[in-house]
Design an enzyme around this catalytic site. Structure first.
Site, PDB file in Angstrom:
ATOM      1  N   ASP A  70      36.063  42.071  44.596  1.00  0.00           N
ATOM      2  CA  ASP A  70      36.867  41.997  43.337  1.00  0.00           C
ATOM      3  C   ASP A  70      36.360  43.204  42.268  1.00  0.00           C
ATOM      4  O   ASP A  70      37.116  44.303  42.648  1.00  0.00           O
ATOM      5  CB  ASP A  70      36.722  40.659  42.611  1.00  0.00           C
ATOM      6  CG  ASP A  70      37.979  40.415  41.710  1.00  0.00           C
ATOM      7  OD1 ASP A  70      38.960  40.994  41.732  1.00  0.00           O
ATOM      8  OD2 ASP A  70      37.915  39.320  41.391  1.00  0.00           O
ATOM      9  N   ASP A  71      35.623  42.796  41.429  1.00  0.00           N
ATOM     10  CA  ASP A  71      34.996  44.006  40.655  1.00  0.00           C
ATOM     11  C   ASP A  71      33.490  43.956  40.612  1.00  0.00           C
ATOM     12  O   ASP A  71      32.623  43.334  40.042  1.00  0.00           O
ATOM     13  CB  ASP A  71      35.198  43.370  39.117  1.00  0.00           C
ATOM     14  CG  ASP A  71      36.928  43.101  39.097  1.00  0.00           C
ATOM     15  OD1 ASP A  71      37.570  44.450  39.208  1.00  0.00           O
ATOM     16  OD2 ASP A  71      37.327  42.139  38.922  1.00  0.00           O
ATOM     17  N   GLU A 131      43.842  32.247  41.018  1.00  0.00           N
ATOM     18  CA  GLU A 131      42.545  32.470  40.565  1.00  0.00           C
ATOM     19  C   GLU A 131      42.393  31.427  39.485  1.00  0.00           C
ATOM     20  O   GLU A 131      41.594  30.549  39.698  1.00  0.00           O
ATOM     21  CB  GLU A 131      42.441  33.838  40.146  1.00  0.00           C
ATOM     22  CG  GLU A 131      41.073  34.229  39.816  1.00  0.00           C
ATOM     23  CD  GLU A 131      40.856  35.645  39.304  1.00  0.00           C
ATOM     24  OE1 GLU A 131      41.913  36.253  38.897  1.00  0.00           O
ATOM     25  OE2 GLU A 131      39.847  36.369  38.971  1.00  0.00           O
ATOM     26  N   HIS A 176      38.951  46.137  42.871  1.00  0.00           N
ATOM     27  CA  HIS A 176      39.693  47.114  42.003  1.00  0.00           C
ATOM     28  C   HIS A 176      38.891  48.235  41.686  1.00  0.00           C
ATOM     29  O   HIS A 176      37.609  47.964  41.304  1.00  0.00           O
ATOM     30  CB  HIS A 176      39.684  46.109  40.678  1.00  0.00           C
ATOM     31  CG  HIS A 176      40.704  44.953  40.710  1.00  0.00           C
ATOM     32  ND1 HIS A 176      42.061  44.699  40.333  1.00  0.00           N
ATOM     33  CD2 HIS A 176      40.247  43.545  41.115  1.00  0.00           C
ATOM     34  CE1 HIS A 176      42.354  43.772  40.537  1.00  0.00           C
ATOM     35  NE2 HIS A 176      41.530  42.603  41.240  1.00  0.00           N
ATOM     36  N   HIS A 225      47.835  38.876  42.855  1.00  0.00           N
ATOM     37  CA  HIS A 225      46.960  37.752  42.479  1.00  0.00           C
ATOM     38  C   HIS A 225      47.589  36.314  42.046  1.00  0.00           C
ATOM     39  O   HIS A 225      48.638  36.562  41.343  1.00  0.00           O
ATOM     40  CB  HIS A 225      46.055  38.141  41.070  1.00  0.00           C
ATOM     41  CG  HIS A 225      45.059  39.207  41.402  1.00  0.00           C
ATOM     42  ND1 HIS A 225      45.107  40.339  42.027  1.00  0.00           N
ATOM     43  CD2 HIS A 225      43.746  39.191  41.198  1.00  0.00           C
ATOM     44  CE1 HIS A 225      44.257  41.118  42.139  1.00  0.00           C
ATOM     45  NE2 HIS A 225      43.208  40.449  41.392  1.00  0.00           N
ATOM     46  N   HIS A 248      40.303  43.383  48.778  1.00  0.00           N
ATOM     47  CA  HIS A 248      40.609  43.000  47.392  1.00  0.00           C
ATOM     48  C   HIS A 248      39.005  43.564  46.436  1.00  0.00           C
ATOM     49  O   HIS A 248      38.152  42.814  46.467  1.00  0.00           O
ATOM     50  CB  HIS A 248      40.461  41.482  47.202  1.00  0.00           C
ATOM     51  CG  HIS A 248      40.874  41.053  45.752  1.00  0.00           C
ATOM     52  ND1 HIS A 248      41.141  39.688  45.518  1.00  0.00           N
ATOM     53  CD2 HIS A 248      40.619  41.407  44.530  1.00  0.00           C
ATOM     54  CE1 HIS A 248      41.308  39.587  44.244  1.00  0.00           C
ATOM     55  NE2 HIS A 248      40.968  40.674  43.738  1.00  0.00           N
TER      56      HIS A 248
HETATM   57  N1  ADE Z   1      41.792  43.034  37.277  1.00  0.00           N
HETATM   58  C1  ADE Z   1      40.423  42.992  37.450  1.00  0.00           C
HETATM   59  N2  ADE Z   1      39.950  42.067  38.267  1.00  0.00           N
HETATM   60  C2  ADE Z   1      40.787  41.222  37.967  1.00  0.00           C
HETATM   61  C3  ADE Z   1      40.684  39.816  38.501  1.00  0.00           C
HETATM   62  N3  ADE Z   1      39.506  39.143  38.888  1.00  0.00           N
HETATM   63  N4  ADE Z   1      41.888  38.954  38.253  1.00  0.00           N
HETATM   64  C4  ADE Z   1      42.964  39.443  37.745  1.00  0.00           C
HETATM   65  N5  ADE Z   1      42.907  40.822  37.342  1.00  0.00           N
HETATM   66  C5  ADE Z   1      41.979  41.422  37.649  1.00  0.00           C
HETATM   67 ZN    ZN Z   2      41.252  40.949  41.590  1.00  0.00          ZN
END
Ligand code: ADE
Ligand code: ZN
Length: 332
Positions: free
Chosen positions: A275-276, A197, A16, A194, A14
């Site tokens: 994630d990011d 969350e 992006h 997703h 996971h």
């Molecule tokens: N796009 C990038 N990061 C995300 C996240 N944590 N939740 C939903 N969409 C995303």
């Molecule tokens: Zn994500």
């Protein structure tokens, strides 16, 4: 990278690719492409990395994609992620990309996927990890766009192995994407989404029942629904949990309150992911180390998390077995 918690061989499931855009690279690409960012410099941009929720983060995340214009921009972005991930113990990565975010600003699909594929196809030789893409549909856009995208992915099926669902969650349940997911399944693609969350546990149920997903991204709010927890445990559905993201986006108040350990104790197949990472303070091992310190995870729990990552990946069984054997050989 923190030294006190050893980095185990792990699969990252996971992350992006747009969320790996570090401020330095954003400015370098902006200069190369003659794009003006509204932030005066690195420090000002870094200060903007403070969020109140998922939508407030997504505003900046989509804004900065403006610097990605040519195939080599996407190649450079992927190369930077692969190098860092490899240094953090990642042996296999299944990486999200949001083509609609690029198509919507006039960047063709070929630019995005050829650029990424260039780096992904050589990841093994160059960085010692395998890497595949999961194309995510934007859930806050018309599902017809997602349906139209599926057949267009066919030229890249050697690297694009699945579809996902991301972007603003609350108010955007999964069910309208049932047809897009059915088309993806017909094309032999894996399916994830997703859910849970920021959104309610019902979105997790909807993703499982109506989209036929094989694993859930985040899923932390599942803990609010005991029947769902029992089902996730019984079916051993993989959950790609992202601790630093959950704190940065205020889904969890503090890392010390993070539900990861409770998820493991409930018998859920949880994994740790970034994630990011450029936005939330760390890559995969940074997440593992931070959550280990905050929750006091044991060496056994960290080994289970790493095992779960390979078992939950879309790698063929013999590849999973090879990675699990390497993990066992570390003595973890
Ligand atoms: N796009 C990038 N990061 C995300 C996240 N944590 N939740 C939903 N969409 C995303
Ligand atoms: Zn994500």
């Amino acid at each position: 990278m923190p030294a006190d918690v050893p980095a185990l061989p792990t699969a990252e499931l996971h992350v992006h690719i747009e969320g790996t855009l570090e401020p330095e690279l954003a400015f370098r690409l902006a200069e190369r492409n003659g794009v003006r960012l509204r932030h005066a410099g690195l420090e000002e941009l870094r200060r903007a990395y403070s969020f109140s929720d998922l939508p407030s983060f997504l505003d900046l995340y989509y804004e900065l994609t403006a610097v990605l214009l040519q195939p080599r921009d996407f190649t450079d972005l992927a190369e930077a992620y692969l190098a860092t991930a490899a240094a953090q113990g990642v042996r296999h990565a299944e990486v999200f990309v949001d083509p609609q975010a690029h198509l919507g600003r006039g960047v063709p699909l070929e630019v995005v996927l050829d650029g990424l594929a260039e780096a992904f196809r050589t990841a093994e030789e160059r960085h010692g990890l395998s890497a595949r893409l999961i194309v995510s549909f934007l859930r806050d856009r018309d599902p017809a766009e997602a349906e139209a995208l599926v057949p267009r992915l066919r030229p890249w099926h050697d690297v694009v192995i699945g579809v996902g669902l991301d972007s603003a969650e609350v108010g955007f349940p999964p069910e309208p994407f049932a047809r897009a997911y059915a088309l993806a399944a017909d094309d032999g693609l894996h399916r994830v989404a997703h859910a849970g969350e920021e959104g309610p546990p019902e979105y997790v149920v909807g993703a499982l029942d109506r989209l036929g997903v094989e694993r859930i991204d985040h899923g932390i709010r599942s803990l609010e629904a005991p029947a769902l927890v029992a089902r996730l445990a019984e079916e051993q559905i993989g959950l790609t949990v992202c601790p630093l993201s959950n704190v940065a986006l205020r889904c969890v108040d503090d890392l010390a309150d993070h539900p990861l350990r409770r998820m493991l104790q409930a018998g859920l197949r949880a994994t740790v992911n970034s994630d990011d990472p450029a936005y939330f303070g760390g890559y995969l091992h940074d997440n593992t180390a931070a959550v280990t310190r905050a929750l006091g995870l044991t060496a056994d729990e960290r080994r289970v998390l790493a095992e779960n990552s390979f078992r939950t990946s879309f790698l063929p069984e013999p590849e999973q077995a090879r990675h699990l054997a390497e993990l066992a050989a570390t003595g973890a």
